[in-house]
Write an enzyme that holds these catalytic residues in place. Structure first.
Site, PDB file in Angstrom:
ATOM      1  N   GLY A   1       0.936  -1.097  -0.031  1.00 12.40           N
ATOM      2  CA  GLY A   1      -0.081  -0.216   0.004  1.00 12.40           C
ATOM      3  C   GLY A   1       0.881   1.409   0.170  1.00 12.40           C
ATOM      4  N   VAL A   2       0.083   2.420  -0.167  1.00 19.09           N
ATOM      5  CA  VAL A   2       0.949   3.731  -0.050  1.00 19.09           C
ATOM      6  C   VAL A   2       1.033   4.250   1.346  1.00 19.09           C
ATOM      7  CG1 VAL A   2       0.189   4.257  -2.555  1.00 19.09           C
ATOM      8  CG2 VAL A   2      -1.177   5.048  -0.497  1.00 19.09           C
TER       9      VAL A   2
ATOM     10  N   SER B   1       3.651   6.587   4.358  1.00 17.73           N
ATOM     11  CA  SER B   1       5.069   6.350   5.149  1.00 17.73           C
ATOM     12  C   SER B   1       5.270   4.982   5.745  1.00 17.73           C
ATOM     13  CB  SER B   1       5.058   7.396   6.120  1.00 17.73           C
ATOM     14  OG  SER B   1       5.080   8.653   5.593  1.00 17.73           O
TER      15      SER B   1
ATOM     16  N   GLU C   1       0.161  -1.431  -7.175  1.00 15.48           N
ATOM     17  CA  GLU C   1      -0.520   0.045  -7.689  1.00 15.48           C
ATOM     18  C   GLU C   1       0.613   1.050  -7.830  1.00 15.48           C
ATOM     19  OE1 GLU C   1      -4.292   0.064  -5.071  1.00 15.48           O
ATOM     20  OE2 GLU C   1      -2.554  -0.245  -3.937  1.00 15.48           O
TER      21      GLU C   1
END
Length: 505
Positions: A263-264, A266, A288
């Site tokens: 996932g995106v 930090s 992604e």
């Protein structure tokens, strides 16, 4: 600008962003390029927002690939232009408007969005705005740092506006792989069997008759900075690596693992970044977003190829990344999100899905979108696409938040995004809970013992033991208390029962 606009017939369509903004009318459905603040249109949305700020009535439905930058989500929400939003966002102004019910927001699995567009579930798409690095001699569009749903929008929108962004290097040409998926019942298997397979074209096929205008701009992507790897993130990464190493020892994974998805943000970036110091090599990424940690892994010789739908490099590294882009070009590919997030491909390749949770309950249900059950953060994004279909489904979270006033491990999640049926492994800085094959009660003990913070462990056991005294034993709950921790936080600012703690002391 002949190197950017190569189609002579379209040169008469060049116009200012202000002129292009005049095409948008109240009530229109607009699709835009962009996926996790990369490759989104900037100049035209700014001018649309200015129209509203100058008193014009204009309300739009905005559909993107995923989150976009402040020139789009920020300005259109602040100016009141954005009335409805799909399928994912991260902008603070947009988020606040959603939580105040000023914007109607439908949180969606990202892989579902293209099919909804194709079948008209959102209504007719009036205009698509797509960022490009160039337009070919035939009038086809070469995307910039993301693809997302751009190819679908270009095909299904009545009209198209192209922003040619000269801040995006022409060297990006060639890394895209545009493959279109038919609608049922004509859909065929996607012919992708390896992460580095190229199955399409390096441009978006476009009927040039649909292009209303072409706008040149040089506004850079406003990507998000990522936090440095702190001690907590390092512990999570170490715990994850130890788990993966054991999977290899048990012959459940090959030595170079299986394709990694992350996932995106930090936390995800830090956890993936921890693999730099691992013994793993010859890794591949099927995800992604290609963010900083993936570039670090390529530079360290750990990752040999990465596939995504977006290049989202942090602002402080963007210029350096572009200056060295030719070093990475043969190791990167960008695909439409209908391919990058395809359940079919995730299942076929055996993706290891690593995503971030807001909270996890003692039975393994995951909330990844709504704080305290009602406050939307960003959205489910693509985590569900991979969680349901991955070979391994892993969720990571720090065991506490808000300086310890929130436990990320709770009796019952306040909002369900991923059910216990999809969640295999939980990783916190405290440890790892491998939930595969366990009954609900066994899962509860494993999660509390291995993943909960010490400050909350006793209280979790107390709740679980009380629940086990009830009539039904399979998935025990005390319904009058299952959300009491969230209720206590809303009333006092902490999930901890401080009165009980003081009495014990």
């Amino acid at each position: 600008m002949d190197s950017r606009l190569r189609c002579r017939e379209l040169k008469s369509k060049v116009m200012s962003a202000k002129e292009a903004a005049k095409f948008f009318k109240d009530g229109m459905v607009v699709g835009t390029s962009g996926f996790t603040p990369a490759g989104y249109p900037k100049a035209v949305p700014l001018e649309i927002a200015n129209r509203a700020k100058n008193g014009e009535k204009i309300g739009l439905t905005i559909i993107t690939g995923a989150s976009v930058g402040p020139e789009l989500d920020g300005e259109l929400s602040e100016s009141g232009v954005m009335k409805r939003r799909y399928p994912y966002q991260t902008n603070s102004t947009c988020r606040n408007k959603i939580n105040n019910s000023d914007i109607n927001y439908c949180d969606m699995h990202l892989s579902h969005t293209p099919q909804w567009v194709k079948y008209g579930f959102f209504g007719n798409m009036d205009i698509a705005i797509v960022e490009a690095v160039a337009i070919t001699k035939e009038g086809h569009i070469i995307p910039s740092t993301s693809i997302g749903n751009s190819n679908v929008f270009v095909e299904y929108a009545d009209k198209i506006i192209v922003e040619i962004n000269t801040s995006q290097p022409l060297e990006l040409e060639g890394i895209h792989d545009i493959y279109n998926v038919d609608i049922p019942p004509f859909r065929k298997p996607i012919p992708l069997t390896k992460v580095d397979d190229k199955i399409g074209t390096n441009y978006i096929n476009c009927n040039k008759e649909k292009i209303l205008g072409i706008v040149f701009t040089d506004i850079k992507d406003k990507t998000r900075p990522v936090s440095k790897i702190d001690d907590v993130s390092k512990k999570m990464a170490d715990n994850l690596i130890e788990f993966l190493e054991n999977e290899v020892r048990e012959n459940r994974l090959p030595e170079n693992l299986l394709p990694l998805q992350s996932g995106v943000g930090s936390v995800a970036n830090a956890v993936m970044g921890g693999l730099v110091n691992s013994k793993f090599k010859d890794l591949v990424v099927y995800s992604e977003v290609i963010q900083d940690s993936v570039i670090d892994l390529i530079e360290a010789g750990k990752v040999k190829f990465a596939s995504g739908t977006s290049l989202t490099i942090s602002p402080e590294r963007l210029d350096d990344f572009y200056s060295k882009f030719n070093n990475y070009k043969d190791k990167l590919i960008l695909r439409p999100q209908e391919i990058s997030n395809s359940p079919e491909i995730a299942r076929r390749l055996g993706v290891i899905a690593i995503n971030t949770a807001i909270e996890v309950d003692i039975y393994g249900n995951v909330n990844s979108t709504n704080i305290m059950g009602s406050r939307m953060m960003n959205g489910i994004g693509g985590s569900g696409d991979f969680a349901r279909n991955g070979y391994l489904t892993i969720f990571t979270t720090e065991s506490i938040a808000k300086n310890g006033d929130i436990s990320s491990i709770v009796p019952m999640v306040s909002h369900h995004d991923h059910s216990e049926h999809d969640v295999m492994v939980i990783v916190t800085e405290q440890g790892v809970a491998d939930l595969r094959g366990l009954s609900p009660k066994e899962r509860a003990i494993k999660i509390i013992e291995n993943c909960a913070h010490p400050d909350y462990k006793e209280a979790l056991y107390k709740y679980f033991n009380e629940a086990c005294e009830g009539k039904y034993k399979h998935t025990p709950h005390v319904l009058s208390k299952s959300l009491s921790w969230h209720d206590r936080f809303m009333k006092t600012g902490s999930m901890q029962n401080k009165e009980s703690l003081s009495q014990n002391n």
